[in-house]
Write a protein that holds these residues in place. Sequence first.
Motif, PDB file in Angstrom:
ATOM      1  N   ARG A  33      -0.683  -6.365   0.330  1.00 24.81           N
ATOM      2  CA  ARG A  33      -0.156  -7.163   1.560  1.00 24.81           C
ATOM      3  C   ARG A  33      -0.876  -7.415   2.891  1.00 24.81           C
ATOM      4  NH1 ARG A  33       0.666  -1.701   2.266  1.00 24.81           N
ATOM      5  NH2 ARG A  33       0.925  -1.065   4.346  1.00 24.81           N
ATOM      6  N   PRO A  34      -0.524  -8.428   3.561  1.00 19.11           N
ATOM      7  CA  PRO A  34      -1.364  -8.691   4.687  1.00 19.11           C
ATOM      8  C   PRO A  34      -1.430  -7.690   5.454  1.00 19.11           C
ATOM      9  CG  PRO A  34       0.111 -10.589   4.412  1.00 19.11           C
ATOM     10  CD  PRO A  34       0.482  -9.502   3.535  1.00 19.11           C
ATOM     11  N   GLY A  35      -2.777  -7.289   6.111  1.00 17.48           N
ATOM     12  CA  GLY A  35      -3.012  -5.947   6.917  1.00 17.48           C
ATOM     13  C   GLY A  35      -3.410  -4.814   6.279  1.00 17.48           C
ATOM     14  N   SER A  36      -3.269  -4.787   4.900  1.00 23.87           N
ATOM     15  CA  SER A  36      -3.243  -3.676   4.073  1.00 23.87           C
ATOM     16  C   SER A  36      -4.696  -3.433   3.859  1.00 23.87           C
ATOM     17  CB  SER A  36      -2.422  -3.762   2.733  1.00 23.87           C
ATOM     18  OG  SER A  36      -2.767  -2.578   1.955  1.00 23.87           O
ATOM     19  N   LEU A  37      -5.186  -2.319   3.751  1.00 21.90           N
ATOM     20  CA  LEU A  37      -6.569  -1.782   3.025  1.00 21.90           C
ATOM     21  C   LEU A  37      -6.808  -2.493   1.567  1.00 21.90           C
ATOM     22  CD1 LEU A  37      -9.291  -0.154   2.956  1.00 21.90           C
ATOM     23  CD2 LEU A  37      -8.042   1.572   2.412  1.00 21.90           C
ATOM     24  N   TRP A  38      -5.652  -2.477   0.882  1.00 23.83           N
ATOM     25  CA  TRP A  38      -5.695  -2.734  -0.471  1.00 23.83           C
ATOM     26  C   TRP A  38      -5.526  -4.136  -0.545  1.00 23.83           C
ATOM     27  CZ3 TRP A  38      -7.662   1.546  -1.588  1.00 23.83           C
ATOM     28  CH2 TRP A  38      -7.389   2.550  -0.901  1.00 23.83           C
ATOM     29  N   THR A  39      -6.847  -4.578  -1.389  1.00 26.71           N
ATOM     30  CA  THR A  39      -6.775  -6.044  -1.472  1.00 26.71           C
ATOM     31  C   THR A  39      -6.514  -6.576  -2.853  1.00 26.71           C
ATOM     32  OG1 THR A  39      -9.249  -5.834  -1.942  1.00 26.71           O
ATOM     33  CG2 THR A  39      -8.534  -6.490   0.240  1.00 26.71           C
ATOM     34  N   GLU A  40      -6.700  -5.818  -3.965  1.00 26.70           N
ATOM     35  CA  GLU A  40      -6.228  -6.372  -5.103  1.00 26.70           C
ATOM     36  C   GLU A  40      -5.899  -4.894  -5.983  1.00 26.70           C
ATOM     37  OE1 GLU A  40      -9.665  -7.265  -8.048  1.00 26.70           O
ATOM     38  OE2 GLU A  40     -10.350  -7.952  -6.273  1.00 26.70           O
ATOM     39  N   ALA A 203       2.348   6.665  -3.264  1.00 24.74           N
ATOM     40  CA  ALA A 203       2.400   7.658  -2.237  1.00 24.74           C
ATOM     41  C   ALA A 203       0.841   8.197  -1.760  1.00 24.74           C
ATOM     42  CB  ALA A 203       3.310   8.597  -2.515  1.00 24.74           C
ATOM     43  N   VAL A 204       0.154   8.167  -3.153  1.00 21.36           N
ATOM     44  CA  VAL A 204      -1.362   8.664  -2.792  1.00 21.36           C
ATOM     45  C   VAL A 204      -2.125   7.414  -2.183  1.00 21.36           C
ATOM     46  CG1 VAL A 204      -3.383   8.982  -4.000  1.00 21.36           C
ATOM     47  CG2 VAL A 204      -1.165  10.207  -4.822  1.00 21.36           C
ATOM     48  N   LEU A 205      -1.947   6.115  -2.563  1.00 25.00           N
ATOM     49  CA  LEU A 205      -2.752   5.100  -2.086  1.00 25.00           C
ATOM     50  C   LEU A 205      -2.442   4.863  -0.642  1.00 25.00           C
ATOM     51  CD1 LEU A 205      -2.996   2.810  -5.252  1.00 25.00           C
ATOM     52  CD2 LEU A 205      -4.747   4.240  -4.033  1.00 25.00           C
ATOM     53  N   ARG A 206      -1.068   4.916  -0.241  1.00 26.14           N
ATOM     54  CA  ARG A 206      -0.714   5.002   1.130  1.00 26.14           C
ATOM     55  C   ARG A 206      -1.406   6.252   2.104  1.00 26.14           C
ATOM     56  NH1 ARG A 206       5.416   3.110  -0.536  1.00 26.14           N
ATOM     57  NH2 ARG A 206       4.881   0.620  -0.442  1.00 26.14           N
ATOM     58  N   ALA A 207      -1.383   7.078   1.593  1.00 23.23           N
ATOM     59  CA  ALA A 207      -1.747   8.371   2.314  1.00 23.23           C
ATOM     60  C   ALA A 207      -3.416   8.154   2.300  1.00 23.23           C
ATOM     61  CB  ALA A 207      -1.665   9.690   1.440  1.00 23.23           C
ATOM     62  N   LEU A 208      -3.968   7.622   1.358  1.00 16.78           N
ATOM     63  CA  LEU A 208      -5.433   7.316   1.563  1.00 16.78           C
ATOM     64  C   LEU A 208      -5.668   6.086   2.352  1.00 16.78           C
ATOM     65  CD1 LEU A 208      -8.448   7.868   0.629  1.00 16.78           C
ATOM     66  CD2 LEU A 208      -7.915   6.241  -1.469  1.00 16.78           C
ATOM     67  N   GLU A 209      -4.926   5.311   2.517  1.00 14.35           N
ATOM     68  CA  GLU A 209      -4.920   4.266   3.498  1.00 14.35           C
ATOM     69  C   GLU A 209      -4.917   4.914   4.781  1.00 14.35           C
ATOM     70  OE1 GLU A 209      -3.093  -0.140   4.586  1.00 14.35           O
ATOM     71  OE2 GLU A 209      -2.221   1.085   3.136  1.00 14.35           O
ATOM     72  N   ASP A 210      -3.832   5.546   5.114  1.00 15.97           N
ATOM     73  CA  ASP A 210      -3.687   6.324   6.426  1.00 15.97           C
ATOM     74  C   ASP A 210      -4.828   6.887   6.806  1.00 15.97           C
ATOM     75  OD1 ASP A 210      -2.262   7.160   8.685  1.00 15.97           O
ATOM     76  OD2 ASP A 210      -1.985   8.910   7.851  1.00 15.97           O
ATOM     77  N   TRP A 211      -5.247   8.095   5.945  1.00 17.12           N
ATOM     78  CA  TRP A 211      -6.466   8.852   6.498  1.00 17.12           C
ATOM     79  C   TRP A 211      -7.809   8.194   6.331  1.00 17.12           C
ATOM     80  CZ3 TRP A 211      -6.642  13.123   8.781  1.00 17.12           C
ATOM     81  CH2 TRP A 211      -5.633  13.999   8.669  1.00 17.12           C
ATOM     82  N   TYR A 212      -8.091   7.145   5.887  1.00 16.45           N
ATOM     83  CA  TYR A 212      -9.196   6.306   5.840  1.00 16.45           C
ATOM     84  C   TYR A 212      -9.223   5.588   7.056  1.00 16.45           C
ATOM     85  CZ  TYR A 212     -12.824   2.975   4.329  1.00 16.45           C
ATOM     86  OH  TYR A 212     -13.965   2.143   4.397  1.00 16.45           O
ATOM     87  N   GLY A 213      -7.929   4.979   7.509  1.00 14.33           N
ATOM     88  CA  GLY A 213      -7.985   4.346   8.621  1.00 14.33           C
ATOM     89  C   GLY A 213      -8.155   5.251  10.032  1.00 14.33           C
ATOM     90  N   ARG A 214      -7.735   6.359   9.938  1.00 14.16           N
ATOM     91  CA  ARG A 214      -7.753   7.505  11.013  1.00 14.16           C
ATOM     92  C   ARG A 214      -9.339   7.741  11.228  1.00 14.16           C
ATOM     93  NH1 ARG A 214      -3.248  12.385  10.717  1.00 14.16           N
ATOM     94  NH2 ARG A 214      -1.881  11.118   9.469  1.00 14.16           N
ATOM     95  N   TRP A 215      -9.899   8.093   9.873  1.00 15.38           N
ATOM     96  CA  TRP A 215     -11.511   8.616   9.871  1.00 15.38           C
ATOM     97  C   TRP A 215     -12.262   7.235  10.450  1.00 15.38           C
ATOM     98  CZ3 TRP A 215     -15.259   6.902   6.048  1.00 15.38           C
ATOM     99  CH2 TRP A 215     -16.346   7.882   6.246  1.00 15.38           C
ATOM    100  N   ARG A 216     -11.839   6.244  10.213  1.00 14.53           N
ATOM    101  CA  ARG A 216     -13.142   4.897  10.455  1.00 14.53           C
ATOM    102  C   ARG A 216     -12.715   4.724  11.925  1.00 14.53           C
ATOM    103  NH1 ARG A 216     -13.117  -0.048   6.319  1.00 14.53           N
ATOM    104  NH2 ARG A 216     -14.653  -0.823   7.720  1.00 14.53           N
ATOM    105  N   ASP A 217     -11.468   4.794  12.554  1.00 12.82           N
ATOM    106  CA  ASP A 217     -11.331   4.553  13.796  1.00 12.82           C
ATOM    107  C   ASP A 217     -12.023   5.752  14.721  1.00 12.82           C
ATOM    108  OD1 ASP A 217      -9.647   2.565  13.052  1.00 12.82           O
ATOM    109  OD2 ASP A 217      -7.684   3.520  13.558  1.00 12.82           O
ATOM    110  N   ALA A 218     -12.334   6.949  14.115  1.00 13.60           N
ATOM    111  CA  ALA A 218     -12.847   7.666  14.968  1.00 13.60           C
ATOM    112  C   ALA A 218     -14.411   7.907  14.556  1.00 13.60           C
ATOM    113  CB  ALA A 218     -12.401   9.251  14.382  1.00 13.60           C
ATOM    114  N   GLY A 219     -14.812   6.703  13.972  1.00  8.77           N
ATOM    115  CA  GLY A 219     -16.318   6.563  13.733  1.00  8.77           C
ATOM    116  C   GLY A 219     -16.792   7.598  12.653  1.00  8.77           C
TER     117      GLY A 219
END
Length: 288
Positions: A33-40, A203-219
């Motif tokens: 969906r728009p704005g999601s990490l997952w593109t396909e 649930a797993v992919l949503r958790a992965l998107e969340d943690w990946y976003g936090r980690w990237r935001d923190a460099g």
Amino acid sequence: MTPRDDSHGNDSPWSDLDRPPLNAGALRRALVRPGSLWTELEVVPSTGSTNSDLVTRAVDAKVAEGAVLVAEEQSAGRGRLDRRWSAPPRSGLFFSVLLRPSDVPVARWGWLPLLTGVSVATGLARAAGVDTALKWPNDLLVTVGGEERKAGGILAERAGEDGVVIGVGVNVTLREHELPVPQAGSLLLAGAVATDRDPLLRAVLRALEDWYGRWRDAGGDPVSSGLQETYAAGCATLGRTVRAELPGDRSIVGEAVAVDGDGRLVLATGEGVQEPVGAGDIVHLRPA
């Protein structure tokens, strides 16, 4: 429920009603969906290895970051040290994702398998109601009959200069007689309250998107992102005496006392030395 006998060549995805096929359309609507990490998101009936397939596509620049490849069955699934494993069709979650963390120093990319482990454990706890633990660096453990068993694993591979493909395999509905080795387990055997793979994967992919976003935001900083603390809290290896089997036929025995800032396991040996381990097989020698 008695397993259905499929020995007469019935290859229908509905041949085992305990293992319905994934709904690719519904998964795409929920995750891409728009704005999601997952593109396909693609679901294939069978492949040798989702990791190998996605690495090839990533190197050929045929897919963008956030591509997800899911297989109902893998005939040549791989773990660490190129170990091979397989499972019955539709009995687990077998998928790979492409990440391109170009804004994170490469030195911190070693946290990606650990980040994925935290994400898988988080997602499965929410959707399956199963308590899971992480064995450093890449195994998912569940408890079956009071015994700790491996129910899943994670494999990260570089894909070109800027990509990492992370593969995840989780045994969901494997029955006792289907286990590849007695030490293996599954969510079903661990008493999961739900084994429908569609909500588990979401649930797993949503958790992965969340943690990946936090980690990237923190460099990629494992401390400020909360990743290091969360991983340590769920790591079954810490506090145990372990044997690290290292490259070159070398091994170390010691107490696992920490996961350091580089994601390495720190062992306190009998000689009073603290030695970080960055790669190798870890054998738990005693309970925590």
